[in-house]
Design a protein around this motif. Structure first.
Motif, PDB file in Angstrom:
ATOM      1  N   SER A 122      42.277  38.383  39.398  1.00  0.00           N
ATOM      2  CA  SER A 122      42.938  38.835  38.176  1.00  0.00           C
ATOM      3  C   SER A 122      43.740  36.858  37.597  1.00  0.00           C
ATOM      4  CB  SER A 122      43.966  39.039  37.212  1.00  0.00           C
ATOM      5  OG  SER A 122      44.871  39.390  38.420  1.00  0.00           O
ATOM      6  N   ALA A 125      41.625  33.649  35.012  1.00  0.00           N
ATOM      7  CA  ALA A 125      42.794  32.918  34.122  1.00  0.00           C
ATOM      8  C   ALA A 125      42.492  31.541  34.239  1.00  0.00           C
ATOM      9  CB  ALA A 125      44.212  34.090  34.364  1.00  0.00           C
ATOM     10  N   THR A 150      42.364  44.620  35.731  1.00  0.00           N
ATOM     11  CA  THR A 150      42.805  43.506  34.206  1.00  0.00           C
ATOM     12  C   THR A 150      44.028  43.988  33.422  1.00  0.00           C
ATOM     13  OG1 THR A 150      41.597  45.791  33.100  1.00  0.00           O
ATOM     14  CG2 THR A 150      40.063  43.931  33.476  1.00  0.00           C
ATOM     15  N   VAL A 178      46.088  40.711  33.089  1.00  0.00           N
ATOM     16  CA  VAL A 178      45.168  39.608  31.943  1.00  0.00           C
ATOM     17  C   VAL A 178      45.130  40.106  30.535  1.00  0.00           C
ATOM     18  CG1 VAL A 178      42.691  38.681  31.539  1.00  0.00           C
ATOM     19  CG2 VAL A 178      43.259  39.823  33.900  1.00  0.00           C
ATOM     20  N   THR A 184      49.567  37.555  34.726  1.00  0.00           N
ATOM     21  CA  THR A 184      49.261  36.346  35.566  1.00  0.00           C
ATOM     22  C   THR A 184      49.739  35.620  36.235  1.00  0.00           C
ATOM     23  OG1 THR A 184      47.800  35.153  34.734  1.00  0.00           O
ATOM     24  CG2 THR A 184      46.441  37.317  35.371  1.00  0.00           C
TER      25      THR A 184
END
Length: 265
Positions: free
Chosen positions: A22, A26, A46, A49, A219
């Protein structure tokens, strides 16, 4: 547009693979179009994110007959496109089925036609099931990276994953050491990588910032972008993107693996 980079990241459950994936997504999103595909039955790739858990493809298919792209594709931080394959309830059915079904549906709905510059697959690597080989067997992913710590079971799983990679004649791009803080950890992982004819492509230190950011479903790249930890993820993303050195690994025999690990005790 340049050729899409297809990356599969494998590792033992609980090793921190999804955290790394993740944060890589990003990092890439700063200047690239990214598609992140969660292939882990836990469906947590996910979450940090998008900022929440998203419906899985398997669950959506149970509810709808005519599934549309917007039903399965969610936009997250940095406009990352996110998908979760999902899996059955624990103890029921094949955990890899979700991966197989997801890949077929993504193709049918032309999700890959969105022309992402980077596609990242987060794949559980300690379940012996054909579904988890799909990203490699069906040529969805061009290159593989294994996440491990210096712990015995994490390296044992990494060695087993390398056996699968060799059997499928796939390209191993390197080992990512996700540190747990054990004695001589980087040295252990570097020696393991050398033994299987690969290399350590990145070292991610243990950090409390991971826990703090994940509590908020973010994140580290989003929550703490100016920190040394975020810089580590960013550096790893660049090394992977630029990597051109791939091998078919040579996994260690069981007896050799046991002896290898004992030398560090």
């Amino acid at each position: 547009m340049s050729k899409t980079k297809h990356i599969a990241v494998y590792g033992k459950g609980g090793i921190g693979k999804s955290t790394i994936v993740s944060n890589l997504a990003a990092a890439y999103s700063k200047d690239k179009k990214v598609l992140l595909i969660g292939c882990d039955p836990k469906a947590d790739t996910t979450r940090t994110v998008v900022g929440k858990r998203i419906p899985t493809i398997l669950n959506i298919l149970k509810e709808k007959r005519n599934v549309k792209k917007e039903d399965i594709l969610f936009r997250g931080y940095g406009n990352v496109m996110c998908v979760e394959s999902g899996g059955p309830e624990p103890g029921v059915g094949c955990a890899g089925r979700g991966v197989i079904v997801a890949m077929k549906l993504l193709e049918k709905l032309e999700v890959f036609q969105e022309k992402p510059e980077v596609i990242i697959y987060d794949v559980l690597g300690d379940v012996v099931c054909g579904g988890f080989a799909v990203p490699l067997r069906e040529d969805f992913a061009d290159e593989v990276y294994i996440v491990t710590s210096g712990e015995y079971m994490a390296l044992y799983a990494a060695n087993n994953i390398s056996k699968g990679i060799k059997k499928l004649k796939s390209n191993l791009g390197g080992i990512i050491c996700n540190c747990r803080g054990i004695n001589r950890e980087v040295e252990i992982v570097e020696e393991f990588a050398h033994r299987i004819n690969s290399k350590v492509i990145g070292v991610i230190p243990r950090s409390e910032l991971v826990q703090k950011s994940e509590i908020e479903a973010k994140t580290v790249m989003e929550k703490f972008p100016e920190t040394e930890q975020a810089l580590k993820y960013d550096k790893l993303s660049k090394k992977i993107f630029a990597n051109q050195e791939f091998v078919v690994p040579e996994p260690i025999a069981v007896e050799e693996f046991e002896e290898f690990f004992r030398t560090f005790q």
